[in-house]
Scaffold this motif. Sequence first.
Motif, PDB file in Angstrom:
ATOM      1  N   ALA A 117     -10.690  20.698 -18.919  1.00  0.00           N
ATOM      2  CA  ALA A 117     -10.755  20.862 -17.464  1.00  0.00           C
ATOM      3  C   ALA A 117      -9.364  20.712 -16.849  1.00  0.00           C
ATOM      4  N   ARG A 118      -8.555  19.780 -17.370  1.00  0.00           N
ATOM      5  CA  ARG A 118      -7.190  19.613 -16.885  1.00  0.00           C
ATOM      6  C   ARG A 118      -6.314  20.809 -17.264  1.00  0.00           C
ATOM      7  N   ARG A 119      -6.523  21.353 -18.469  1.00  0.00           N
ATOM      8  CA  ARG A 119      -5.744  22.514 -18.901  1.00  0.00           C
ATOM      9  C   ARG A 119      -6.024  23.721 -18.012  1.00  0.00           C
ATOM     10  N   ILE A 120      -7.282  23.882 -17.618  1.00  0.00           N
ATOM     11  CA  ILE A 120      -7.658  25.021 -16.772  1.00  0.00           C
ATOM     12  C   ILE A 120      -6.920  24.960 -15.442  1.00  0.00           C
ATOM     13  N   GLY A 121      -6.757  23.739 -14.933  1.00  0.00           N
ATOM     14  CA  GLY A 121      -5.890  23.551 -13.783  1.00  0.00           C
ATOM     15  C   GLY A 121      -6.565  23.525 -12.429  1.00  0.00           C
ATOM     16  N   ARG A 122      -7.587  24.334 -12.231  1.00  0.00           N
ATOM     17  CA  ARG A 122      -8.183  24.422 -10.894  1.00  0.00           C
ATOM     18  C   ARG A 122      -9.290  23.401 -10.656  1.00  0.00           C
ATOM     19  N   VAL A 123      -9.686  22.670 -11.690  1.00  0.00           N
ATOM     20  CA  VAL A 123     -10.828  21.765 -11.578  1.00  0.00           C
ATOM     21  C   VAL A 123     -10.388  20.438 -10.966  1.00  0.00           C
ATOM     22  N   ASP A 124     -11.033  20.060  -9.872  1.00  0.00           N
ATOM     23  CA  ASP A 124     -10.694  18.818  -9.179  1.00  0.00           C
ATOM     24  C   ASP A 124     -11.693  17.696  -9.463  1.00  0.00           C
ATOM     25  N   ALA A 125     -12.946  18.048  -9.780  1.00  0.00           N
ATOM     26  CA  ALA A 125     -13.974  17.025  -9.981  1.00  0.00           C
ATOM     27  C   ALA A 125     -14.989  17.504 -11.009  1.00  0.00           C
ATOM     28  N   LEU A 126     -15.591  16.544 -11.701  1.00  0.00           N
ATOM     29  CA  LEU A 126     -16.646  16.824 -12.671  1.00  0.00           C
ATOM     30  C   LEU A 126     -17.880  16.016 -12.306  1.00  0.00           C
ATOM     31  N   THR A 127     -19.045  16.588 -12.561  1.00  0.00           N
ATOM     32  CA  THR A 127     -20.296  15.901 -12.292  1.00  0.00           C
ATOM     33  C   THR A 127     -21.247  16.076 -13.471  1.00  0.00           C
ATOM     34  N   LEU A 128     -22.273  15.218 -13.510  1.00  0.00           N
ATOM     35  CA  LEU A 128     -23.288  15.297 -14.564  1.00  0.00           C
ATOM     36  C   LEU A 128     -24.528  14.541 -14.125  1.00  0.00           C
ATOM     37  N   GLU A 129     -25.614  14.773 -14.855  1.00  0.00           N
ATOM     38  CA  GLU A 129     -26.833  13.989 -14.688  1.00  0.00           C
ATOM     39  C   GLU A 129     -27.114  13.239 -15.977  1.00  0.00           C
ATOM     40  N   VAL A 130     -27.691  12.049 -15.864  1.00  0.00           N
ATOM     41  CA  VAL A 130     -28.020  11.249 -17.028  1.00  0.00           C
ATOM     42  C   VAL A 130     -29.334  10.526 -16.747  1.00  0.00           C
ATOM     43  N   ARG A 131     -30.142  10.358 -17.780  1.00  0.00           N
ATOM     44  CA  ARG A 131     -31.413   9.655 -17.605  1.00  0.00           C
ATOM     45  C   ARG A 131     -31.170   8.258 -17.037  1.00  0.00           C
ATOM     46  N   ALA A 132     -31.994   7.875 -16.087  1.00  0.00           N
ATOM     47  CA  ALA A 132     -31.845   6.559 -15.471  1.00  0.00           C
ATOM     48  C   ALA A 132     -31.961   5.439 -16.498  1.00  0.00           C
ATOM     49  N   SER A 133     -32.718   5.653 -17.556  1.00  0.00           N
ATOM     50  CA  SER A 133     -32.926   4.615 -18.570  1.00  0.00           C
ATOM     51  C   SER A 133     -31.829   4.586 -19.634  1.00  0.00           C
ATOM     52  N   ASN A 134     -30.952   5.593 -19.643  1.00  0.00           N
ATOM     53  CA  ASN A 134     -29.952   5.705 -20.703  1.00  0.00           C
ATOM     54  C   ASN A 134     -28.692   4.923 -20.317  1.00  0.00           C
ATOM     55  N   GLU A 135     -28.751   3.627 -20.497  1.00  0.00           N
ATOM     56  CA  GLU A 135     -27.646   2.765 -20.086  1.00  0.00           C
ATOM     57  C   GLU A 135     -26.404   2.974 -20.959  1.00  0.00           C
ATOM     58  N   ALA A 136     -26.596   3.279 -22.240  1.00  0.00           N
ATOM     59  CA  ALA A 136     -25.448   3.494 -23.122  1.00  0.00           C
ATOM     60  C   ALA A 136     -24.635   4.701 -22.654  1.00  0.00           C
ATOM     61  N   ALA A 137     -25.315   5.788 -22.305  1.00  0.00           N
ATOM     62  CA  ALA A 137     -24.604   6.973 -21.823  1.00  0.00           C
ATOM     63  C   ALA A 137     -23.908   6.683 -20.501  1.00  0.00           C
ATOM     64  N   GLN A 138     -24.547   5.924 -19.630  1.00  0.00           N
ATOM     65  CA  GLN A 138     -23.927   5.601 -18.353  1.00  0.00           C
ATOM     66  C   GLN A 138     -22.675   4.752 -18.543  1.00  0.00           C
ATOM     67  N   ARG A 139     -22.665   3.842 -19.529  1.00  0.00           N
ATOM     68  CA  ARG A 139     -21.455   3.072 -19.823  1.00  0.00           C
ATOM     69  C   ARG A 139     -20.334   3.996 -20.285  1.00  0.00           C
ATOM     70  N   LEU A 140     -20.691   4.971 -21.133  1.00  0.00           N
ATOM     71  CA  LEU A 140     -19.696   5.929 -21.602  1.00  0.00           C
ATOM     72  C   LEU A 140     -19.086   6.689 -20.427  1.00  0.00           C
ATOM     73  N   TYR A 141     -19.933   7.171 -19.528  1.00  0.00           N
ATOM     74  CA  TYR A 141     -19.439   7.963 -18.408  1.00  0.00           C
ATOM     75  C   TYR A 141     -18.594   7.115 -17.455  1.00  0.00           C
ATOM     76  N   ARG A 142     -18.973   5.880 -17.235  1.00  0.00           N
ATOM     77  CA  ARG A 142     -18.147   5.012 -16.385  1.00  0.00           C
ATOM     78  C   ARG A 142     -16.771   4.797 -17.006  1.00  0.00           C
ATOM     79  N   TRP A 143     -16.725   4.727 -18.333  1.00  0.00           N
ATOM     80  CA  TRP A 143     -15.446   4.581 -19.033  1.00  0.00           C
ATOM     81  C   TRP A 143     -14.504   5.733 -18.694  1.00  0.00           C
TER      82      TRP A 143
END
Length: 207
Positions: A117-143
Amino acid sequence: MSTPSGTAEAADTYSAETVLVCPMERRHLREVRRIDRLVYPRPWSMAIYLDELQRHADRVYRVACRAGRSGGPGGVIGYGGLMLVGDEGHITSVAVHPQCQSRGVGAQLLLELHREARRIGRVDALTLEVRASNEAAQRLYRWFGYAPVGTRKDYYRGSEAGRGREDARVMWCHDIGGSEHGDRLDCIATVLGVSESASDPSPERHE
């Protein structure tokens, strides 16, 4: 260089397995769909994947492979995708074979999607959805700098027989092209023990 919050915890949680991350190609799809059937209640069809791989201008797909005997990529153990819309990107999926989870594979895939996304250059923000119960994935994304901004009710079908629908947490990561985010990615790469680019630089090896 600043250290992103949660790095110490992440270092323990995501002890990295050595993998090669490379562009997804048609020849990977049988193994990609095998992973899909193991982790998703409604996996994508082959037709959807073939269509997505044709959309080079606004799609980025990567696969994570174990290193083969010759040093080139072996079997696919995970994959990730990014859809581009204007100056924003949507992480469509990050999936890892159940036997290879919690080994840093998903983190390495997400790292490469952010770098692309940084190489492409025009991208300013990224978004995603994650299961509310998937705490491990949410920790990864917060990282990686994502923060929750809302909830989508009943977004996911149940992952088990007889289980109802589940809410999704909507998360956003801003200022993708900024130096602070670049420092964050460098710190993550150091924790994971990966090189400046997670992708194999020699696509001819995958022909």
